[in-house]
Motif scaffolding. Structure first.
Motif, PDB file in Angstrom:
ATOM      1  N   TRP A 100       0.809  -1.227   0.000  1.00  0.00           N
ATOM      2  CA  TRP A 100       0.000   0.000   0.000  1.00  0.00           C
ATOM      3  C   TRP A 100       0.833   1.264   0.000  1.00  0.00           C
ATOM      4  O   TRP A 100       0.469   2.266  -0.630  1.00  0.00           O
ATOM      5  CB  TRP A 100      -0.967   0.002   1.183  1.00  0.00           C
ATOM      6  CG  TRP A 100      -0.337   0.113   2.536  1.00  0.00           C
ATOM      7  CD1 TRP A 100       0.191  -0.900   3.270  1.00  0.00           C
ATOM      8  CD2 TRP A 100      -0.159   1.306   3.304  1.00  0.00           C
ATOM      9  NE1 TRP A 100       0.693  -0.423   4.468  1.00  0.00           N
ATOM     10  CE2 TRP A 100       0.483   0.926   4.517  1.00  0.00           C
ATOM     11  CE3 TRP A 100      -0.495   2.645   3.116  1.00  0.00           C
ATOM     12  CZ2 TRP A 100       0.810   1.847   5.511  1.00  0.00           C
ATOM     13  CZ3 TRP A 100      -0.169   3.576   4.105  1.00  0.00           C
ATOM     14  CH2 TRP A 100       0.476   3.172   5.280  1.00  0.00           C
ATOM     15  N   GLU A 104       0.587   4.251  -2.749  1.00  0.00           N
ATOM     16  CA  GLU A 104       0.297   5.642  -2.398  1.00  0.00           C
ATOM     17  C   GLU A 104       1.316   6.580  -3.036  1.00  0.00           C
ATOM     18  O   GLU A 104       0.971   7.669  -3.512  1.00  0.00           O
ATOM     19  CB  GLU A 104       0.294   5.813  -0.879  1.00  0.00           C
ATOM     20  CG  GLU A 104      -0.865   5.138  -0.168  1.00  0.00           C
ATOM     21  CD  GLU A 104      -2.224   5.662  -0.608  1.00  0.00           C
ATOM     22  OE1 GLU A 104      -2.350   6.899  -0.813  1.00  0.00           O
ATOM     23  OE2 GLU A 104      -3.150   4.857  -0.764  1.00  0.00           O
ATOM     24  N   ARG A 107       0.471   7.206  -6.653  1.00  0.00           N
ATOM     25  CA  ARG A 107      -0.602   8.176  -6.829  1.00  0.00           C
ATOM     26  C   ARG A 107      -0.070   9.605  -6.688  1.00  0.00           C
ATOM     27  O   ARG A 107      -0.506  10.517  -7.395  1.00  0.00           O
ATOM     28  CB  ARG A 107      -1.730   7.936  -5.819  1.00  0.00           C
ATOM     29  CG  ARG A 107      -2.688   6.841  -6.239  1.00  0.00           C
ATOM     30  CD  ARG A 107      -3.941   6.797  -5.391  1.00  0.00           C
ATOM     31  NE  ARG A 107      -4.741   8.015  -5.437  1.00  0.00           N
ATOM     32  CZ  ARG A 107      -5.500   8.389  -6.474  1.00  0.00           C
ATOM     33  NH1 ARG A 107      -5.546   7.654  -7.569  1.00  0.00           N
ATOM     34  NH2 ARG A 107      -6.226   9.491  -6.410  1.00  0.00           N
ATOM     35  N   VAL A 115      -4.979  13.141  -4.089  1.00  0.00           N
ATOM     36  CA  VAL A 115      -4.485  12.339  -2.973  1.00  0.00           C
ATOM     37  C   VAL A 115      -5.124  12.805  -1.665  1.00  0.00           C
ATOM     38  O   VAL A 115      -4.893  13.937  -1.224  1.00  0.00           O
ATOM     39  CB  VAL A 115      -2.952  12.406  -2.885  1.00  0.00           C
ATOM     40  CG1 VAL A 115      -2.466  11.623  -1.655  1.00  0.00           C
ATOM     41  CG2 VAL A 115      -2.326  11.846  -4.146  1.00  0.00           C
ATOM     42  N   VAL A 118      -5.073   8.556   3.849  1.00  0.00           N
ATOM     43  CA  VAL A 118      -5.760   7.264   3.974  1.00  0.00           C
ATOM     44  C   VAL A 118      -6.811   7.276   5.076  1.00  0.00           C
ATOM     45  O   VAL A 118      -7.914   6.753   4.903  1.00  0.00           O
ATOM     46  CB  VAL A 118      -4.729   6.137   4.228  1.00  0.00           C
ATOM     47  CG1 VAL A 118      -5.437   4.813   4.481  1.00  0.00           C
ATOM     48  CG2 VAL A 118      -3.770   6.013   3.038  1.00  0.00           C
ATOM     49  N   GLY A 289      -9.907   7.075  -2.911  1.00  0.00           N
ATOM     50  CA  GLY A 289      -8.559   6.555  -3.104  1.00  0.00           C
ATOM     51  C   GLY A 289      -8.178   6.436  -4.562  1.00  0.00           C
ATOM     52  O   GLY A 289      -7.035   6.105  -4.892  1.00  0.00           O
TER      53      GLY A 289
END
Length: 370
Positions: A100, A104, A107, A115, A118, A289
């Motif tokens: 993950w 991230e 992105r 963005v 989370v 997300g």
């Protein structure tokens, strides 16, 4: 806090120890990953708190200073308090892949991507934790009868992180966030201030060692050194707490981060141990997300309010939402200069009724040479 505790059944150390064990078991049943207990002595933190405030590092967060040293004195905030039950709740969605953190970062490198931190992609953690902590407090009442307590989740002048550190939930990392050897830093914490003389847990000690990966990872240099944060430079502060114009010096450094920032957490090696949450409340909603800057910038106020119902994002309001997105769209010029869809989206907001939005849109258009 209500009347003093009626704890005739819990007068011995053995009884109180048994109650503490039960509280931890009940907490886990309610979805908390860990529950610990601390005393209320935060004397050693008062000097640091005052110095931080005196330096103005809290920015516009006036509530950080408005209660004076009560923030470091739980028994003054809630008279009768002798212990703090502090609890950790993990927030990564169950479906979070092992890679993950790498995803991230990808992105962040996508000029079209919006963005969102989370933690903010699901339900408002304030509501979730407060409800669960209240249930835990009521379980205690069922065991001991009336007692004094108050529940807090980032909702009162309480030094939550020092209390959690004191209770052994983790230690303060160099980025100032709480770190756990078992769960990294991807969790929320909340407290119950009580007048029950429960046995306390031991602190864990710090385990950052020589690592300082979080410090250079901060895009705006908000981490001034180990344990020293200037909130005025922090992207989470700029996108959430700051009510007015984002200083131009920080706009290019924000990239496409439109609500919060996870960079110091993505850099932290301890987050290879980040745990998935046990509740579905923090599962991603509204495609936050995977959404693009242009798509989110197109939301009108009614759609924003409807989609963000129950989300922590709704508290910044539609105006600041557009402000943040405009900065992200302007920064997209570095990797997608003059992008037609981005320029069209910005021009559609150029006459927005809000001067705040217009200012940031004009800045963004100038970045695209439009």
């Amino acid at each position: 806090m209500s009347a003093p505790a009626s704890t005739s059944a819990f007068t011995s150390l053995a009884d109180l120890a048994a109650l503490a064990r039960s509280i931890k078991d009940w907490g886990r049943e309610l979805g908390f990953a860990d529950v610990r207990i601390a005393d209320v002595d935060l004397t050693r933190h008062e000097e640091g708190l005052q110095a931080w405030l005196d330096a103005g590092h809290h920015g516009e967060m006036d509530y950080m200073a408005s209660h004076g040293m009560k923030r470091a004195r739980p028994a003054e905030l809630v008279p009768g308090t002798v212990r703090v039950i502090t609890a950790r709740m993990d927030y990564l969605p169950l479906a979070t892949p092992d890679d993950w953190r790498a995803r991230e970062r990808l992105r962040q490198d996508d000029p079209q991507a919006a963005v969102v931190s989370v933690y903010a992609r699901g339900r408002d953690y304030h509501k979730v934790l407060r409800n669960r902590l209240q249930q835990l407090a009521e379980r205690v009442r069922g065991a001991v009868g009336d007692y004094g307590y108050r529940v807090f989740t980032d909702s009162a002048p309480v030094m939550e992180l020092p209390l959690a550190e004191k209770a052994g939930l983790g230690w303060r990392g160099k980025h100032t966030l709480l770190l756990s050897r078992e769960a990294g830093s991807t969790f929320f914490i909340g407290e119950i201030l009580v007048d029950l003389p429960l046995p306390v847990d031991e602190a864990t000690g710090a385990h950052c060692g020589q690592c300082s990966a979080c410090i250079p990872a901060c895009p705006t240099g908000a981490i001034l050194g180990p344990g020293r944060l200037d909130a005025r430079r922090c992207i989470s502060y700029l996108t959430i707490e700051l009510k007015g114009s984002i200083p131009e010096e920080f706009r290019p450094l924000m990239g496409n981060r439109i609500y919060g920032c996870d960079d110091c957490q993505l850099a932290c090696p301890w987050n290879k141990f980040a745990q998935r949450g046990r509740l579905t409340d923090f599962d991603e909603r509204n495609g936050l997300g995977t959404s693009s800057l242009v798509a989110l910038f197109g939301w009108e106020e009614e759609e924003f309010n409807r989609r963000m119902e129950g989300s922590p994002i709704r508290r910044i309001g539609h105006e600041r939402w557009l402000r943040n997105l405009a900065v992200g769209l302007g920064n997209a010029a570095e990797r997608a200069p003059g992008d037609a869809a981005i320029v069209a989206a910005l021009r559609a907001r150029a006459d927005h009724p809000s001067a705040l939005v217009r200012e940031h849109v004009i800045w963004a258009l100038s970045r695209h040479g439009a």
